[in-house]
Motif scaffolding. Sequence first.
Motif, PDB file in Angstrom:
ATOM      1  N   ARG A 113       3.580 -12.469   6.520  1.00  0.00           N
ATOM      2  CA  ARG A 113       2.892 -11.552   7.438  1.00  0.00           C
ATOM      3  C   ARG A 113       1.973 -10.618   6.666  1.00  0.00           C
ATOM      4  O   ARG A 113       0.861 -10.322   7.111  1.00  0.00           O
ATOM      5  CB  ARG A 113       3.913 -10.747   8.251  1.00  0.00           C
ATOM      6  N   ASP A 114       2.427 -10.159   5.507  1.00  0.00           N
ATOM      7  CA  ASP A 114       1.578  -9.304   4.675  1.00  0.00           C
ATOM      8  C   ASP A 114       0.309 -10.035   4.243  1.00  0.00           C
ATOM      9  O   ASP A 114      -0.772  -9.440   4.187  1.00  0.00           O
ATOM     10  CB  ASP A 114       2.349  -8.845   3.430  1.00  0.00           C
ATOM     11  N   ALA A 115       0.429 -11.324   3.944  1.00  0.00           N
ATOM     12  CA  ALA A 115      -0.738 -12.108   3.534  1.00  0.00           C
ATOM     13  C   ALA A 115      -1.737 -12.240   4.679  1.00  0.00           C
ATOM     14  O   ALA A 115      -2.957 -12.170   4.477  1.00  0.00           O
ATOM     15  CB  ALA A 115      -0.301 -13.482   3.047  1.00  0.00           C
ATOM     16  N   LEU A 116      -1.247 -12.436   5.903  1.00  0.00           N
ATOM     17  CA  LEU A 116      -2.137 -12.499   7.058  1.00  0.00           C
ATOM     18  C   LEU A 116      -2.813 -11.148   7.301  1.00  0.00           C
ATOM     19  O   LEU A 116      -3.997 -11.089   7.661  1.00  0.00           O
ATOM     20  CB  LEU A 116      -1.358 -12.926   8.303  1.00  0.00           C
ATOM     21  N   ASP A 117      -2.079 -10.083   7.090  1.00  0.00           N
ATOM     22  CA  ASP A 117      -2.655  -8.743   7.210  1.00  0.00           C
ATOM     23  C   ASP A 117      -3.777  -8.562   6.186  1.00  0.00           C
ATOM     24  O   ASP A 117      -4.831  -7.980   6.483  1.00  0.00           O
ATOM     25  CB  ASP A 117      -1.565  -7.685   7.005  1.00  0.00           C
ATOM     26  N   ASP A 118      -3.565  -9.087   4.992  1.00  0.00           N
ATOM     27  CA  ASP A 118      -4.574  -8.982   3.940  1.00  0.00           C
ATOM     28  C   ASP A 118      -5.830  -9.773   4.317  1.00  0.00           C
ATOM     29  O   ASP A 118      -6.947  -9.364   3.993  1.00  0.00           O
ATOM     30  CB  ASP A 118      -4.003  -9.507   2.620  1.00  0.00           C
ATOM     31  N   ILE A 119      -5.660 -10.891   5.000  1.00  0.00           N
ATOM     32  CA  ILE A 119      -6.824 -11.663   5.466  1.00  0.00           C
ATOM     33  C   ILE A 119      -7.657 -10.830   6.439  1.00  0.00           C
ATOM     34  O   ILE A 119      -8.894 -10.850   6.387  1.00  0.00           O
ATOM     35  CB  ILE A 119      -6.351 -12.981   6.118  1.00  0.00           C
ATOM     36  N   CYS A 120      -7.006 -10.058   7.297  1.00  0.00           N
ATOM     37  CA  CYS A 120      -7.731  -9.170   8.209  1.00  0.00           C
ATOM     38  C   CYS A 120      -8.542  -8.144   7.426  1.00  0.00           C
ATOM     39  O   CYS A 120      -9.694  -7.832   7.770  1.00  0.00           O
ATOM     40  CB  CYS A 120      -6.758  -8.458   9.149  1.00  0.00           C
ATOM     41  N   THR A 121      -7.939  -7.596   6.386  1.00  0.00           N
ATOM     42  CA  THR A 121      -8.631  -6.611   5.554  1.00  0.00           C
ATOM     43  C   THR A 121      -9.835  -7.229   4.872  1.00  0.00           C
ATOM     44  O   THR A 121     -10.908  -6.627   4.812  1.00  0.00           O
ATOM     45  CB  THR A 121      -7.665  -6.025   4.507  1.00  0.00           C
ATOM     46  N   ARG A 122      -9.667  -8.440   4.372  1.00  0.00           N
ATOM     47  CA  ARG A 122     -10.767  -9.093   3.661  1.00  0.00           C
ATOM     48  C   ARG A 122     -11.923  -9.422   4.599  1.00  0.00           C
ATOM     49  O   ARG A 122     -13.084  -9.439   4.185  1.00  0.00           O
ATOM     50  CB  ARG A 122     -10.255 -10.351   2.947  1.00  0.00           C
ATOM     51  N   ALA A 123     -11.624  -9.671   5.848  1.00  0.00           N
ATOM     52  CA  ALA A 123     -12.690  -9.941   6.817  1.00  0.00           C
ATOM     53  C   ALA A 123     -13.601  -8.743   6.965  1.00  0.00           C
ATOM     54  O   ALA A 123     -14.829  -8.883   7.077  1.00  0.00           O
ATOM     55  CB  ALA A 123     -12.092 -10.322   8.162  1.00  0.00           C
TER      56      ALA A 123
END
Length: 328
Positions: free
Chosen positions: A313-323
């Motif tokens: 879940r943290d990795a998916l959250d990081d993908i949102c940040t990178r977007a």
Amino acid sequence: MASVGSFADDALEQRVSAGVQQVEDLLVTSAHSPEPLVAEASSHLLQAGGKRFRPLLTVLCAEFGDPTAPHIVPAAVVVELTHLATLYHDDVMDEASMRRGAPSANARWNNSVAILVGDFLFARASSLVADLGPEAVRIQAETFARLVHGQLRETLGPGPDDDPLEHYLSVVADKTGSLIATAARFGAMMSGAGEDVEATLLEFGERIGVAFQLADDIIDVASDADDSGKVPGTDLREGVPTLPTLLVQSAPVEGDERLRELLSGPIADEDDVQWVIRALREHPAMDRARAYVRAEADAARALLAKLPAGPARDALDDICTRATDRLG
């Protein structure tokens, strides 16, 4: 590893990297043909590289179930083969000469070869998905229908009663969001993560896919070539509508007359392209576009609260940040 970057959890990164490498290996096998021309042309874009964001998302979303389940890698390959096939067809429709820094298939061979190789890759994806069960076949068919629908609506353009911005956003959802949504859904589905997780990741995939595509619209104007790896203004030269340009047209401000006129079609003169880039960078539409992308990424992030806490879940959250980090 795809361009979304590394993960904070080393064990997760190793598992996902290993899974993506398995995807890469199966992609090469799946694109092979005993016919030399088909083999060469079908591997053309594979060898040119690519972000592999879709299969990475499939492998990552499988972490919410059993990440060792045997159907995860084939499902990821189905999604990536479908994506690659659409690129061959898109390049024919767009009369593109380059793709991923290499000559496009239609430029290297011809339109007929590019179209047929795209069809071949669709067929290989269909062969793989047939082994994943009837539900996977149905999902793949529905996703393919959305891809075609989006491309057709983009080709036809908005009708006289359509709002151009709403039309464009619906095209992005169909052409980009739908396949990324299926990539996430397949990860949950093939790992046995459960229906609630699958539904959440389906919606997450569509929203984050749209956010990344719309961020690319902004980058085409706002970033220097050295930063983005792309020549700024590519969409402007081709007359392709994007989020910032449609926002200019939908909410004009005083003094926009020349800008709006130039944005009404392809811009052939390079001095005009550079003028438009400068004008757009200072225009309030750019801030509105950034705000829209951030809202999409935030909506995707909000969905993650429904998922079990942990490194995935943290990795998916990081993908949102990178977007949103890409917006500058």
